[in-house]
Write a protein that holds these residues in place. Sequence first.
Motif, PDB file in Angstrom:
ATOM      1  N   GLU A  38       0.831  -1.197   0.000  1.00 39.60           N
ATOM      2  CA  GLU A  38       0.000   0.000   0.000  1.00 39.60           C
ATOM      3  C   GLU A  38       0.867   1.249   0.000  1.00 39.60           C
ATOM      4  O   GLU A  38       0.534   2.260  -0.633  1.00 39.60           O
ATOM      5  N   ARG A  68       0.714   4.347  -2.618  1.00 38.54           N
ATOM      6  CA  ARG A  68       0.567   5.740  -2.206  1.00 38.54           C
ATOM      7  C   ARG A  68       1.640   6.616  -2.843  1.00 38.54           C
ATOM      8  O   ARG A  68       1.372   7.736  -3.308  1.00 38.54           O
ATOM      9  N   GLN A  70       1.079   9.847  -5.334  1.00 40.38           N
ATOM     10  CA  GLN A  70       1.599  11.181  -5.020  1.00 40.38           C
ATOM     11  C   GLN A  70       2.533  11.706  -6.102  1.00 40.38           C
ATOM     12  O   GLN A  70       2.671  12.922  -6.263  1.00 40.38           O
ATOM     13  N   ALA A 115     -12.729   2.550  -2.586  1.00 42.90           N
ATOM     14  CA  ALA A 115     -12.607   3.811  -1.850  1.00 42.90           C
ATOM     15  C   ALA A 115     -11.170   4.051  -1.410  1.00 42.90           C
ATOM     16  O   ALA A 115     -10.673   5.194  -1.435  1.00 42.90           O
ATOM     17  N   LYS A 116     -10.489   2.997  -1.004  1.00 47.55           N
ATOM     18  CA  LYS A 116      -9.096   3.130  -0.579  1.00 47.55           C
ATOM     19  C   LYS A 116      -8.193   3.451  -1.757  1.00 47.55           C
ATOM     20  O   LYS A 116      -7.286   4.294  -1.651  1.00 47.55           O
ATOM     21  N   ALA A 144      -9.019   5.061  -4.440  1.00 46.83           N
ATOM     22  CA  ALA A 144      -9.256   6.462  -4.764  1.00 46.83           C
ATOM     23  C   ALA A 144      -8.509   7.379  -3.805  1.00 46.83           C
ATOM     24  O   ALA A 144      -7.921   8.391  -4.216  1.00 46.83           O
ATOM     25  N   GLU A 145      -8.504   7.018  -2.536  1.00 46.70           N
ATOM     26  CA  GLU A 145      -7.776   7.809  -1.538  1.00 46.70           C
ATOM     27  C   GLU A 145      -6.282   7.836  -1.837  1.00 46.70           C
ATOM     28  O   GLU A 145      -5.608   8.847  -1.611  1.00 46.70           O
ATOM     29  N   LEU A 146      -5.754   6.734  -2.358  1.00 46.43           N
ATOM     30  CA  LEU A 146      -4.326   6.648  -2.678  1.00 46.43           C
ATOM     31  C   LEU A 146      -3.969   7.384  -3.961  1.00 46.43           C
ATOM     32  O   LEU A 146      -2.787   7.498  -4.298  1.00 46.43           O
TER      33      LEU A 146
END
Length: 286
Positions: free
Chosen positions: A188, A192, A196, A218-219, A221-223
């Motif tokens: 993960e 990430r 970024q 959802a995770k 998308a957050e990453l």
Amino acid sequence: MANPALKAAFAAKQFVVAPGIFDMISAKVADGLGFECLYVTGFGTVASHLGVADAGIATYSDMVSRVGQMARGVATPVIADADTGYGGLLNVRHTVMGYEAAGVSGIQLEDQEMPKKCGHTPGRRVIPAEEMALKIQVAVEARQDPNFLIVARTDARTTLGLEEAIRRGKLYAEAGADIIFIESPESEAEMRAIGQAIDKPLLANMVEGGRTPILPAAKLAELGYAMAIYPAIGFLAAAAALEKAYAHLKAAGDSNAIGESYGFKRMTELMGFPEVWEFEKRWARE
């Protein structure tokens, strides 16, 4: 023509989930479930069509007709795996033109050496990044419809490390790719870092039993991801169901009590038999 709905979904920052399809049954089942996109998996298509490993054996001719059949048979936008473009720059141009004419809405091209190997398997080697960037530029020039999306994949993470994979992702974005696909990050935290570092829609490859952790939409998308493909979910489920049914038939000598199935009536409806019967009724001679 490419379906503009897919490009519009990315522009609206809508997270796109795409199940893998590999034949017309999987395509029609997935088409009726409301996904924003379907993904023609190379592994599954080669396996179902030729019964061999996804290791560069299938040719452009093997794939484009199968891809086109699936794309024309569904209403949902389709992105299709096209491996390395099946050769050099001229091959890439021909492949993009052929896949676009076949009716898909996007094409995935990767930076592996030929013959390629399936992602998440060992032994993958990549061509120079600048050579792949030229392939992306050719692909962008070759498409006729601006809604036709170019997905650029790098397999550099496994052999050359995350830093090189990110560098390549950035380079391919600069070359004009619409979506960047860093294959097989291993945690993960790596995902990430990719999110970024790269300012383009990112694709996550969710392979059951693969090198990358499978995370909820959802995770992802957050990453920083914009899309997730699940190339193996369909053919793994189909193989398990077939093995169970065939094993029961061999052991019991009948097809009773094999458990829940799709149902013959539903299958006739899925394949369009009611329309055939209605046509025959209208044109039947007394």
